[in-house]
Design a protein around this motif. Structure first.
Motif, PDB file in Angstrom:
ATOM      1  N   GLN A 186       4.548   5.784  19.749  1.00  8.36           N
ATOM      2  CA  GLN A 186       5.656   6.234  20.593  1.00  8.36           C
ATOM      3  C   GLN A 186       6.759   6.874  19.757  1.00  8.36           C
ATOM      4  OE1 GLN A 186       6.883   6.767  23.411  1.00  8.36           O
ATOM      5  NE2 GLN A 186       4.953   6.289  24.444  1.00  8.36           N
ATOM      6  N   GLN A 187       7.114   6.176  18.643  1.00 11.16           N
ATOM      7  CA  GLN A 187       8.184   6.672  17.773  1.00 11.16           C
ATOM      8  C   GLN A 187       7.818   8.025  17.174  1.00 11.16           C
ATOM      9  OE1 GLN A 187       8.465   3.439  14.999  1.00 11.16           O
ATOM     10  NE2 GLN A 187       9.802   2.197  16.300  1.00 11.16           N
ATOM     11  N   VAL A 188       6.556   8.148  16.765  1.00 11.71           N
ATOM     12  CA  VAL A 188       6.101   9.406  16.169  1.00 11.71           C
ATOM     13  C   VAL A 188       6.128  10.520  17.214  1.00 11.71           C
ATOM     14  CG1 VAL A 188       4.079  10.579  15.194  1.00 11.71           C
ATOM     15  CG2 VAL A 188       4.755   8.337  14.327  1.00 11.71           C
ATOM     16  N   ALA A 189       5.653  10.210  18.421  1.00 11.69           N
ATOM     17  CA  ALA A 189       5.646  11.215  19.491  1.00 11.69           C
ATOM     18  C   ALA A 189       7.070  11.675  19.788  1.00 11.69           C
ATOM     19  CB  ALA A 189       4.983  10.657  20.743  1.00 11.69           C
ATOM     20  N   ALA A 190       8.011  10.725  19.827  1.00 13.53           N
ATOM     21  CA  ALA A 190       9.404  11.072  20.111  1.00 13.53           C
ATOM     22  C   ALA A 190       9.979  11.933  18.994  1.00 13.53           C
ATOM     23  CB  ALA A 190      10.230   9.803  20.300  1.00 13.53           C
ATOM     24  N   ALA A 191       9.672  11.585  17.743  1.00 14.04           N
ATOM     25  CA  ALA A 191      10.182  12.358  16.604  1.00 14.04           C
ATOM     26  C   ALA A 191       9.618  13.786  16.633  1.00 14.04           C
ATOM     27  CB  ALA A 191       9.832  11.663  15.291  1.00 14.04           C
TER      28      ALA A 191
ATOM     29  N   SER B  11       1.924  18.153  16.841  1.00 15.91           N
ATOM     30  CA  SER B  11       1.399  16.965  16.156  1.00 15.91           C
ATOM     31  C   SER B  11       0.428  17.328  15.042  1.00 15.91           C
ATOM     32  CB  SER B  11       0.735  16.025  17.161  1.00 15.91           C
ATOM     33  OG  SER B  11      -0.254  16.719  17.879  1.00 15.91           O
ATOM     34  N   SER B  12      -0.244  18.474  15.174  1.00 18.26           N
ATOM     35  CA  SER B  12      -1.238  18.856  14.159  1.00 18.26           C
ATOM     36  C   SER B  12      -0.577  19.205  12.825  1.00 18.26           C
ATOM     37  CB  SER B  12      -2.064  20.033  14.659  1.00 18.26           C
ATOM     38  OG  SER B  12      -1.197  21.106  14.961  1.00 18.26           O
ATOM     39  N   SER B  13       0.753  19.404  12.809  1.00 20.98           N
ATOM     40  CA  SER B  13       1.446  19.706  11.552  1.00 20.98           C
ATOM     41  C   SER B  13       1.830  18.444  10.789  1.00 20.98           C
ATOM     42  CB  SER B  13       2.725  20.507  11.816  1.00 20.98           C
ATOM     43  OG  SER B  13       2.402  21.772  12.322  1.00 20.98           O
TER      44      SER B  13
ATOM     45  N   LEU C 108      -2.497   7.225  17.242  1.00 26.27           N
ATOM     46  CA  LEU C 108      -1.893   8.367  16.552  1.00 26.27           C
ATOM     47  C   LEU C 108      -2.877   9.530  16.481  1.00 26.27           C
ATOM     48  CD1 LEU C 108      -0.009   6.715  13.560  1.00 26.27           C
ATOM     49  CD2 LEU C 108       1.016   8.094  15.376  1.00 26.27           C
ATOM     50  N   ALA C 109      -4.113   9.216  16.125  1.00 25.68           N
ATOM     51  CA  ALA C 109      -5.131  10.259  15.999  1.00 25.68           C
ATOM     52  C   ALA C 109      -5.369  10.930  17.351  1.00 25.68           C
ATOM     53  CB  ALA C 109      -6.429   9.671  15.443  1.00 25.68           C
ATOM     54  N   ALA C 110      -5.333  10.131  18.427  1.00 28.64           N
ATOM     55  CA  ALA C 110      -5.538  10.689  19.771  1.00 28.64           C
ATOM     56  C   ALA C 110      -4.403  11.651  20.139  1.00 28.64           C
ATOM     57  CB  ALA C 110      -5.649   9.569  20.799  1.00 28.64           C
ATOM     58  N   GLN C 111      -3.219  11.426  19.557  1.00 29.79           N
ATOM     59  CA  GLN C 111      -2.083  12.345  19.793  1.00 29.79           C
ATOM     60  C   GLN C 111      -2.225  13.638  18.995  1.00 29.79           C
ATOM     61  OE1 GLN C 111       1.649  10.407  18.800  1.00 29.79           O
ATOM     62  NE2 GLN C 111       1.220   8.664  20.111  1.00 29.79           N
TER      63      GLN C 111
ATOM     64  N   LEU D 132     -14.740   2.511   0.918  1.00 30.75           N
ATOM     65  CA  LEU D 132     -15.839   3.126   1.635  1.00 30.75           C
ATOM     66  C   LEU D 132     -15.957   2.593   3.048  1.00 30.75           C
ATOM     67  CD1 LEU D 132     -18.554   3.453  -1.140  1.00 30.75           C
ATOM     68  CD2 LEU D 132     -16.936   5.151  -0.302  1.00 30.75           C
ATOM     69  N   SER D 133     -15.730   1.295   3.224  1.00 31.25           N
ATOM     70  CA  SER D 133     -15.837   0.758   4.573  1.00 31.25           C
ATOM     71  C   SER D 133     -14.691   1.280   5.443  1.00 31.25           C
ATOM     72  CB  SER D 133     -15.894  -0.765   4.553  1.00 31.25           C
ATOM     73  OG  SER D 133     -14.605  -1.299   4.525  1.00 31.25           O
ATOM     74  N   TYR D 134     -13.514   1.545   4.827  1.00 36.65           N
ATOM     75  CA  TYR D 134     -12.420   2.101   5.617  1.00 36.65           C
ATOM     76  C   TYR D 134     -12.735   3.511   6.086  1.00 36.65           C
ATOM     77  CZ  TYR D 134      -9.551  -1.921   4.746  1.00 36.65           C
ATOM     78  OH  TYR D 134      -9.072  -3.180   4.732  1.00 36.65           O
ATOM     79  N   LEU D 135     -13.448   4.280   5.257  1.00 40.83           N
ATOM     80  CA  LEU D 135     -13.814   5.640   5.665  1.00 40.83           C
ATOM     81  C   LEU D 135     -14.630   5.603   6.944  1.00 40.83           C
ATOM     82  CD1 LEU D 135     -14.872   7.715   2.553  1.00 40.83           C
ATOM     83  CD2 LEU D 135     -12.735   7.723   3.836  1.00 40.83           C
ATOM     84  N   GLN D 136     -15.417   4.554   7.071  1.00 36.60           N
ATOM     85  CA  GLN D 136     -16.268   4.445   8.238  1.00 36.60           C
ATOM     86  C   GLN D 136     -15.472   3.964   9.464  1.00 36.60           C
ATOM     87  OE1 GLN D 136     -19.189   1.352   7.986  1.00 36.60           O
ATOM     88  NE2 GLN D 136     -20.748   2.684   8.860  1.00 36.60           N
ATOM     89  N   ARG D 137     -14.503   3.090   9.221  1.00 34.98           N
ATOM     90  CA  ARG D 137     -13.841   2.434  10.343  1.00 34.98           C
ATOM     91  C   ARG D 137     -12.548   3.095  10.811  1.00 34.98           C
ATOM     92  NH1 ARG D 137     -13.182  -2.967   7.557  1.00 34.98           N
ATOM     93  NH2 ARG D 137     -11.844  -3.498   9.311  1.00 34.98           N
ATOM     94  N   LEU D 138     -11.904   3.834   9.941  1.00 32.56           N
ATOM     95  CA  LEU D 138     -10.608   4.392  10.323  1.00 32.56           C
ATOM     96  C   LEU D 138     -10.739   5.850  10.752  1.00 32.56           C
ATOM     97  CD1 LEU D 138      -8.460   3.001   7.366  1.00 32.56           C
ATOM     98  CD2 LEU D 138      -8.609   2.074   9.684  1.00 32.56           C
ATOM     99  N   PRO D 139      -9.871   6.289  11.684  1.00 35.05           N
ATOM    100  CA  PRO D 139      -9.947   7.677  12.151  1.00 35.05           C
ATOM    101  C   PRO D 139      -9.284   8.643  11.165  1.00 35.05           C
ATOM    102  CG  PRO D 139      -8.194   6.537  13.312  1.00 35.05           C
ATOM    103  CD  PRO D 139      -8.802   5.529  12.379  1.00 35.05           C
TER     104      PRO D 139
END
Ligand code: C2E
Ligand code: CA
Ligand code: CA
Length: 280
Positions: free
Chosen positions: A129-134, A142-144, A168-171, A187-194
């Motif tokens: 929410q905070q990021v969207a508002a900023a 958002s892509s920037s 955040l990624a969906a935004q 390596l496991s984070y690469l798989q699990r995080l967007p």
């Protein structure tokens, strides 16, 4: 005397360290309340290695302390985190970074901005929410915006962090995994995080310039870039200090480079001047 089988060692240095930290923390509180202008956001350019043009900038916070001079974020960010002050930094830094990004766009430059967030930030369900508002306040798409996180920010509360990052990624905000290669479970984070991007830790890049480390560093960097290529991840190399590294990093498969050889972190007006004057 504590009643269990533990021994505590007293060391005068520990006490001095603690006193110093407490004093610094008190100063930080006052600064945030009375002189927020002493917290400044600097920008370090990132160049696209194929075109050699500036594609983005990392926002790096600085504290202009009245007696200590410039205090490095490595000293006060961890302090702010443990004292629960980091929430006061985040909007300040996000707004400053996005404000500059907007100014670059207005001068006809398509330059993204990357902001470092700490564990507490990415564990906070209010963050998207905070990021969207900023973004709305600044008028920046958002892509920037790229959010840089480290593995340690995820470890505290993996489930919560994953849900915050997914929102955040969906935004449309990009997520970058910083200091890659230095943790225990990258390596496991690469798989699990967007994530869309990986930043190779500067220790590997420094190694390129060290005769005894160069071979291993090259092997590690090219292994990371080929892994990232197959996962469709963008690769940034940080800590490029020598001109000959830029070609080498490109050959090794990195997409983007950042480091002193391009520019040091600069204040917003210096960064704008640098954009006009530099060859990149
Ligand atoms: P980081 O995210 O890994 O940032 C990169 C650091 O490497 C920066 O240090 C940058 O100035 C430095 N650097 C860049 N190029 C070179 C180079 O060619 N050679 C060398 N030797 N160093 C280079 P800085 O600005 O002191 O920041 C230190 C750390 O503090 C950052 O590491 C980041 O973890 C944290 N930090 C900085 N700004 C923020 C912020 O706004 N929020 C949060 N949560 N953390 C921040
Ligand atoms: Ca970073
Ligand atoms: Ca880093």
């Amino acid at each position: 005397k504590r009643g269990d089988d533990r021994v505590a060692v007293y060391d005068a240095r520990m006490e001095r360290d603690r006193t110093e930290k407490l004093a610094l923390l008190a100063d930080l509180r006052t600064t945030l309340q009375e002189h927020p202008e002493r917290i400044a956001v600097y920008f370090q350019p990132q160049i696209d290695l194929a075109s050699r043009s500036v594609c983005s900038a990392e926002a790096l916070v600085r504290w202009h302390h009245p007696t200590l001079g410039v205090v490095s974020p490595d000293r006060f960010i961890p302090l702010a985190e443990t004292a629960g002050l980091i929430d006061q930094f985040t909007p300040l830094i996000l707004d400053a970074a996005l404000h500059e990004c907007r100014a670059w766009a207005e001068s006809g430059r398509d330059i993204g901005v990357a902001v470092n967030l700490s564990a507490r930030n990415v564990g906070d369900p209010r963050l998207p929410q905070q990021v969207a508002a900023a973004l709305r306040r600044a008028g920046v798409p958002s892509s920037s915006l790229t959010i840089e996180i480290t593995e340690s920010s995820v470890i505290a509360d993996p489930a919560q962090t994953l849900s915050v990052l997914a929102r955040l990624a969906a935004q449309g905000v990009r997520i970058s995994l910083d200091d890659f290669g230095t943790g225990y479970s990258s390596l496991s984070y690469l798989q699990r995080l967007p994530v869309q991007e990986v930043k190779i830790d500067r220790s590997f890049v420094f190694g390129l310039a060290q005769q005894e480390d160069a071979r291993n560093s090259r092997a590690l960097i090219s292994a990371i870039t080929s892994l990232c290529r197959s996962l469709d991840l963008h690769v940034v190399a940080e800590g490029a200090e020598l001109a000959e590294m830029l070609d080498e990093l490109r050959v090794l498969g990195c997409d983007v480079a950042q480091g002193y050889v391009i520019a040091r972190p600069l204040s917003a007006p210096d960064f704008a001047r640098w954009l006009d004057e530099s060859a990149f």
